[in-house]
Write a protein that holds these residues in place. Structure first.
Motif: not given
Lengths: 529, 288
Positions: A463-467
């Protein structure tokens, strides 16, 4: 006076801002060459893929020599499918070009986006690409492949497929693998090493016989040396997927005690001058020079290099020969090695604004069918290849035509407009095997899962948060690893310090990285069920 | 040289000559090396045998590179872009610099500031792409020539030069009934040949070396300049550690042959235009 010029600056900047805004908000980018319905000349025939002829504008990458977009193969594709491909191939700097096009939302009907492009997921979520899930009924061939090839799932964004992946249907498999001068083994009366311990003994004997030589050389520093070696020795370099832990999970190699054994081994080779003293600074060319001039006898890297070394060695020593060793057992009793990933997983996306989405989807699915795969990898049956016993064989005349060019494989494929370098989504590398030196095919037969080889895997989708979090964490941890690996190998930092180093990595967030990877992996597994 | 050289000045000269020769060698050898690699046999290159003289002399690499039809068309394109582009540059720059050099232009300071701002604050790639796209310039020669038509920095150099032409000349020309265009064409430009020559040089070299706009704005490879072809061979075709396609990388001698083909014209012309470069560096230096 001063206030006046400030006013000018202010009014001017506001003008600029206005201009920029209006440029962005106006979504009315001219469509460029979009899918116009081509003049219907031949009328619709029943056996074609589509009833009406259409033109699809595709943006993709080019190589050298340039791909022949006027090749009769493209006419043949039109004959079979009613699709006229309008290929636009960018010779260089494709990554930036693609990014600009996506950022300005001026997509052609179909475009290639290289695997690992950071903006891909973002653009998919913003609705720039056609979601293929809405057209599953038109995707019989791809769906069939996806049931077997789970790696394709990694191209999904939030569980939805937005792109046609570039797959390796059959590959001339290569690997970073142990390659040794087998003529020297015979000369010294040694048998082929079966374990890493025996490998050490062999390298030592070579050094004794030829004190000026460098038995083992490598290129591009510790990272490229450890990538294959650490995995073979029972750990792995940085983030990797270990099939032996809990039925398969992502691990940060250096953050676990198993990695110490890897460093002990490599340090031993370095200390006894069996590993190239310049390993940390060797470039690819320097490595190749040492191996092809007979100064070094062993490398653990791309096996295809061996072909060139053998040709180069032939002039001075007709017996000299590099050969692929069978994989060696490590101290933990494992026999394993990476081989290059099966698929490329580059994305081919359809613009959400494309005019004939259903037809384009049908055509791209056809590219994965038996017929489509044959045509896009071999050309026209009867002209470029013939079927012998159910298998395609390239016509002698075609092979002859390109045999004398400096680079037969590239020239053949690009002139015909077929294969990975030109236009194929389901790549079959048999043509490459045919025009390449026979050793490669022989070695490729050994680089198989049965002999202990494991495909390198792509990262699961984040997810973008993870990236964002990964970026910060990895820059910290990877930098630390980069700094310290050479110290441990060369010996300026003692290996008794390794437990402290593990703690350092954990403090910097190595285990958090693992968790993000494994969470993403579990999520992917659940989605694909 | 009537005077005899003292030992001191002789050794001083000797040191300078030795240093300069060493420097010359350091500059020339890489060029020479590219040359000998391009005519050597690929295997000798890989073995590292080629150091001072070509080994296994052959023209195969050049033959292969020139057999690529794109190399010749792209060469023609580069000549066209350089020629036409430089012409447009110089005309546009002069037309912009002239009014800004006249003190009677109303709001001269404001215009100058506005223009200078574009030099400091750039729109960036995406907005520029949108503008080029909306103007319908994509995939045409004009996408290469029009966006960089005026380089603000060069324009300011030219303006400064124009300003140094005495105002009396303008006044007397006005008295004789000339308008601004006539003054620019008949008086200012002939008096400014040094700065024009410098601008031609700067712009031409810029066009010759430019590859980035072409990779972004041009779609058809028959429009590519030669630098794009060079880049695709040398950079994109090089060996990468992560690549499983190493087998199909481009042969070193071919890359070097391509580099030679690209730089040869510049090498041939450079000795003759080099003195203008030296002059050009001084033109437009602050004189008030």
């Amino acid at each position: 006076m001063k206030t006046k010029s400030w006013l000018a600056v202010l009014s001017c900047t506001s003008l600029l801002v206005l201009a920029a805004c209006s440029g962005n908000s106006g979504d009315s980018v001219p469509p460029g060459k979009s899918s116009a319905v081509a003049p219907q000349t031949e009328g619709s025939k029943g056996n074609k893929l589509l009833d009406k002829p259409i033109t699809i504008h595709v943006l993709s990458t080019d190589t050298s020599p340039p791909v022949n977009t006027k090749s009769p193969v493209f006419d043949y594709i039109f004959e079979r499918t009613n699709v006229r491909l309008d290929l636009e191939l960018a010779a260089t700097n494709y990554a930036q070009r693609a990014q600009t096009i996506v950022a300005t939302n001026s997509l052609p009907d179909v475009m290639k986006i290289p695997n690992g492009s950071p903006y891909f997921a973002e653009a998919a979520k913003n609705g720039l690409f056609l979601p293929l899930d809405d057209y599953m009924a038109d995707l019989p061939n791809l769906s069939k492949i996806m049931k077997q090839d789970k790696e394709i799932e990694k191209n999904k964004v939030d569980g939805k497929l937005y792109s046609f992946p570039v797959l390796g249907q059959w590959k001339l498999q290569l690997a970073q693998a142990p390659m040794m001068r087998v003529d020297l083994l015979q000369e010294l009366g040694l048998s082929v090493p079966k374990t890493f311990n025996e490998l050490y003994q062999v390298l030592k004997k070579m050094k004794e016989k030829y004190p000026d030589s460098i038995p083992f050389t490598s290129r591009e520093g510790a990272k490229n040396l450890l990538r294959p070696l650490a995995f073979a020795l029972g750990s792995g370099n940085r983030m990797y997927f270990d099939p032996a832990i809990d039925g398969g999970k992502y691990v940060y190699g250096q953050a676990h005690p198993e990695f110490k054994a890897v460093l002990e081994y490599v340090h031993k080779l370095y200390a006894e001058k069996l590993l190239d003293p310049d390993y940390a600074v060797n470039t690819g060319d320097q490595m190749k020079e040492k191996l092809s001039a007979g100064k070094a006898f062993f490398y653990y890297d791309n096996n295809s290099f061996g072909v060139n070394f053998n040709t180069a060695l032939l002039a001075s020593n007709p017996k000299a020969k590099f050969d692929l060793l069978p994989l060696m057992q490590n101290d933990r009793g494992q026999t394993r090695n990476w081989m290059y990933a099966k698929d490329w997983l580059h994305h081919f996306v359809i613009s959400a604004k494309a005019k004939n989405p259903k037809e384009i989807v049908k055509f791209f699915d056809w590219l994965y069918s038996d017929e489509g795969t044959l045509i896009t990898n071999y050309g026209i049956e009867g002209k470029h290849f013939k079927m012998v016993g159910g298998k395609p064989v390239i016509e002698e005349s075609v092979i002859k035509e390109f045999a004398n060019t400096k680079d037969p494989y590239r020239y053949m494929q690009n002139t015909l407009g077929v294969g990975f370098l030109a236009f194929s989504l389901n790549v079959d590398e048999h043509p490459m095997a045919v025009v390449s030196p026979p050793e490669l095919s022989k070695w490729a037969e050994q680089i198989v899962p049965d002999k202990g080889y494991v495909y390198e895997l792509f990262d699961p989708p984040f997810t973008s948060a993870e990236s964002a979090k990964l970026k910060t964490l990895q820059s910290k941890v990877d930098t630390l690893v980069d700094q310290e690996m050479d110290k441990f190998i060369i010996g300026t930092r003692p290996l008794s310090d390794y437990d402290k180093f593990i703690q350092q990595l954990k403090d910097s967030g190595a285990l958090e990285i693992e968790k993000i990877y494994n969470d993403a992996y579990v999520r992917l597994m659940q989605q694909s069920k | 040289m009537g005077k005899r050289m003292t030992l001191g000045s002789f050794s001083f000269d000797a040191v300078i000559y030795i240093l300069l020769t060493a420097m010359m060698f350091a500059f020339l050898y890489p060029l020479y090396y590219i040359g000998i690699i391009s005519v050597s046999d690929g295997i000798s290159v890989m073995r590292g045998d080629v150091k001072w003289f070509p080994v296994g002399w052959n023209w195969e690499a050049y033959r292969t590179v020139l057999a690529n039809p794109l190399v010749l068309t792209s060469y023609g394109n580069t000549l066209l872009y350089t020629g036409l582009g430089t012409f447009v540059n110089v005309v546009a720059t002069a037309l912009c610099a002239y009014p800004l050099s006249r003190s009677r232009l109303y709001g001269r300071k404001v215009f100058t500031v506005l223009i200078i701002i574009t030099m400091l604050v750039h729109g960036g790639m995406i907005p520029t792409y949108i503008v080029v796209n909306s103007l319908g310039l994509l995939n045409s020669i004009w996408a290469i020539i029009i966006p960089p038509a005026i380089n603000v920095w060069y324009m300011i150099i030219m303006r400064t030069f124009f300003q140094n032409i005495p105002n009396e000349i303008h006044e007397s020309a006005f008295m004789d009934g000339a308008n601004d265009l006539v003054i620019l064409w008949r008086l200012v430009l002939p008096l400014s040949l040094p700065v024009i020559a410098t601008m031609v040089m700067f712009y031409a070299v810029w066009h010759w070396n430019s590859f980035f706009p072409a990779t972004i704005y041009l779609h058809e490879n028959k429009l590519y300049p030669v630098q794009v072809i060079l880049r695709s061979m040398v950079i994109d075709g090089s060996v990468q550690a992560d690549s499983s396609r190493d087998l199909t990388t481009i042969v070193t001698s071919m890359k070097y042959a391509m580099i030679m083909i690209t730089i040869l014209p510049i090498i041939c012309v450079y000795p003759f235009i080099q003195k203008y470069f030296v002059k050009g560096a001084m033109v437009g230096s602050l004189k008030g």
